[in-house]
Motif scaffolding. Sequence first.
Motif, short mmCIF file in Angstrom:
data_model
loop_
_atom_site.label_atom_id
_atom_site.label_comp_id
_atom_site.label_asym_id
_atom_site.label_seq_id
_atom_site.Cartn_x
_atom_site.Cartn_y
_atom_site.Cartn_z
N SER A 1 39.49 33.82 45.48
CA SER A 1 38.05 33.54 45.55
C SER A 1 37.23 34.76 45.93
CB SER A 1 37.80 32.41 46.57
OG SER A 1 38.13 32.83 47.89
N SER A 2 37.84 35.72 46.59
CA SER A 2 37.10 36.92 46.99
C SER A 2 37.18 38.03 45.94
CB SER A 2 37.64 37.45 48.32
OG SER A 2 38.99 37.88 48.19
N ARG A 3 37.91 37.76 44.81
CA ARG A 3 38.15 38.86 43.87
C ARG A 3 37.92 38.50 42.40
NH1 ARG A 3 41.49 39.41 48.20
NH2 ARG A 3 41.72 41.53 49.06
N VAL A 4 37.89 37.22 42.07
CA VAL A 4 37.69 36.86 40.66
C VAL A 4 36.37 36.12 40.51
CG1 VAL A 4 40.18 36.71 40.29
CG2 VAL A 4 38.89 34.63 40.78
N GLU A 5 35.90 36.00 39.29
CA GLU A 5 34.63 35.34 39.03
C GLU A 5 34.69 33.89 39.47
OE1 GLU A 5 33.56 35.82 34.96
OE2 GLU A 5 34.09 37.96 34.94
N THR A 6 33.61 33.43 40.09
CA THR A 6 33.56 32.08 40.63
C THR A 6 33.85 31.03 39.57
OG1 THR A 6 31.95 32.79 42.28
CG2 THR A 6 32.14 30.42 41.88
N ASP A 7 33.29 31.23 38.36
CA ASP A 7 33.49 30.24 37.29
C ASP A 7 34.96 30.07 36.95
OD1 ASP A 7 30.81 29.88 37.23
OD2 ASP A 7 30.45 31.04 35.39
N LEU A 8 35.71 31.16 36.95
CA LEU A 8 37.13 31.09 36.62
C LEU A 8 37.88 30.26 37.65
CD1 LEU A 8 37.96 34.75 35.51
CD2 LEU A 8 37.96 32.70 34.07
N LEU A 9 37.56 30.45 38.91
CA LEU A 9 38.28 29.76 39.96
C LEU A 9 37.85 28.31 40.08
CD1 LEU A 9 40.47 30.22 42.06
CD2 LEU A 9 38.70 30.81 43.70
N ASP A 10 36.55 28.05 39.95
CA ASP A 10 36.06 26.68 40.08
C ASP A 10 36.60 25.78 38.98
OD1 ASP A 10 34.74 27.27 42.36
OD2 ASP A 10 32.74 27.38 41.47
N VAL A 11 36.84 26.37 37.81
CA VAL A 11 37.44 25.59 36.73
C VAL A 11 38.84 25.14 37.13
CG1 VAL A 11 38.36 25.75 34.39
CG2 VAL A 11 36.06 26.57 34.88
N THR A 12 39.53 25.99 37.88
CA THR A 12 40.89 25.66 38.31
C THR A 12 40.86 24.67 39.45
OG1 THR A 12 41.62 27.87 37.66
CG2 THR A 12 43.06 26.64 39.11
N CYS A 13 40.22 25.01 40.56
CA CYS A 13 40.10 24.09 41.68
C CYS A 13 39.18 24.69 42.74
CB CYS A 13 41.46 23.75 42.28
SG CYS A 13 42.21 25.07 43.23
N THR A 14 38.77 23.85 43.67
CA THR A 14 37.95 24.29 44.80
C THR A 14 38.72 24.06 46.09
OG1 THR A 14 36.95 22.11 45.12
CG2 THR A 14 35.87 23.61 43.55
N VAL A 15 38.21 24.65 47.18
CA VAL A 15 38.82 24.43 48.49
C VAL A 15 38.78 22.95 48.85
CG1 VAL A 15 38.58 24.89 50.96
CG2 VAL A 15 38.28 26.75 49.31
N GLU A 16 37.68 22.29 48.51
CA GLU A 16 37.54 20.86 48.82
C GLU A 16 38.58 20.03 48.07
OE1 GLU A 16 34.11 23.08 49.93
OE2 GLU A 16 35.02 22.88 47.93
N THR A 17 38.85 20.42 46.83
CA THR A 17 39.87 19.71 46.05
C THR A 17 41.24 19.86 46.70
OG1 THR A 17 38.64 20.09 44.00
CG2 THR A 17 40.98 19.51 43.79
N ALA B 1 43.91 46.78 40.79
CA ALA B 1 42.96 47.89 40.92
C ALA B 1 42.03 47.72 42.11
CB ALA B 1 42.14 48.02 39.64
N THR B 2 41.78 46.47 42.53
CA THR B 2 40.82 46.22 43.59
C THR B 2 41.45 45.76 44.90
OG1 THR B 2 40.48 43.95 42.78
CG2 THR B 2 38.99 45.67 41.94
N SER B 3 42.78 45.70 44.95
CA SER B 3 43.49 45.27 46.15
C SER B 3 44.36 46.40 46.67
CB SER B 3 44.40 44.07 45.86
OG SER B 3 43.69 42.95 45.43
N SER B 4 44.75 46.27 47.93
CA SER B 4 45.82 47.13 48.41
C SER B 4 47.14 46.57 47.89
CB SER B 4 45.85 47.15 49.94
OG SER B 4 46.28 45.89 50.45
N ARG B 5 48.16 47.41 47.89
CA ARG B 5 49.47 46.94 47.43
C ARG B 5 49.96 45.78 48.30
NH1 ARG B 5 54.43 48.64 45.12
NH2 ARG B 5 55.67 46.73 45.05
N ASP B 6 49.75 45.86 49.61
CA ASP B 6 50.19 44.78 50.49
C ASP B 6 49.45 43.48 50.19
OD1 ASP B 6 52.15 46.16 51.78
OD2 ASP B 6 51.04 46.50 53.63
N ASP B 7 48.15 43.56 49.93
CA ASP B 7 47.38 42.35 49.62
C ASP B 7 47.89 41.70 48.33
OD1 ASP B 7 45.81 42.56 51.85
OD2 ASP B 7 44.11 43.48 50.83
#
Length: 417
Positions: A150-166, A219-225
């Motif tokens: 949720s902190s790294r991909v487009e909101t629309d992509l994630l909301d189509v999959t599921c939400t925290v409430e779901t 590209a936008t995360s650390s290796r550990d993340d």
Amino acid sequence: MATDIKDVTHAVDAAAVMGLLRGRPRLLALGEPTHGEDALLDVRNELFRQLVEQEGYRTITIESDCLRGLLVDDYVTTGAGTLDEVMEEGFSHGWGASAANRDLVRWMRAFNDGRPAADRLRFAGFDGPLEITGAESPREALTALHGYLSSRVETDLLDVTCTVETLDRLLGPDDRWTHPAAMMDPSRSVGQSADATELRLLADDLVALLDGQRPHLIATSSRDDWDRARLYGRTATGLLRYHYWMADTSPSRMTRLVSLRDRMMADNLLAVAGVDADAAAAGAVGSAAPVDRAPVLVHAHNGHLQRNKSTMRMGGLPVEWWSAGAIVSAQLGEEYAFLATALGTIRHQGVDTPRQDTVEGLLYAGPEKCSVVDARDLAATLGHSLPAPRVSPWFGYAPLDPVHLADIEGVVFVKDV
């Protein structure tokens, strides 16, 4: 015979162990035939220390909860938290109460103090969030994976999959996943409910989104993340699969459960060594991810690390399955090596001096309190006259099967515990 065995017996140290290996494996596995004996963990600790100082090892992974192990890794690498907190919260199976495990964590933290990040020791648990009596809720893994995405991909992509409430609605109270009766009574398991079935589909979609966004996320995360997000995905799908089979009523139920546990272990071992499990399964070991944590010392029960089929009795019935070590060895070949530990006596558990016609009895006749034996040379020395299998009077100790000698690099023998 005694002279021949003496010829293949050495002191337990890094040089002797490396001399038994055909190459430099990514994963060097050290098994133990029983749990809860700090004397065996002391042998492990000393070997790891020597492998670090003499052979460049920088990672150890043990048979403990992979998610809890992240707390231990944070402590030894950065000093986050306190030693007491880490021993209390960072281990499963009661391992945190072990003085030897405490010594290991303390030494790793001291070794890392002041070192650059690339040279620090790393710790990992490679078991799932599982106990012999049940499994944890998938909440932690699922919500952590969702949070990463949720902190790294487009909101629309994630909301189509599921939400925290779901997720929260489908997960419900954690205690319905961890009901203590579910291991023996499938009807008490939530694993095949409508909510659990929908969660399996959502978890699969989240992992697919993670993989599909790999270029952007790396590209936008650390290796550990990134590695932790993959761990959350493996753990979430593995736990939901495990819970599904906890609710099964077929005769293969227990075989499925122990097999799934070791499959989760195997995937975690490949990840710790920097190997993409899917690529390795397809035979493309060369396409592995960059290896920055190998070579790795692995420590667990012999039954989880051996190449031969593992066996045990549960509920009075025999259960057979392929262990994590067998799965990893089939994928990595000589990049996996296995040392089995065998014991002479555990007198406080009623395990007394072994009979002379067993492997343990032959090794017990030697003067060394702790030694390592070239298992394949020992098998060749014994030829077709393999010793009888030892029979333990205590269920908690699994003796070495002489038939396995040819499939083991070495046997670490501890004379008296």
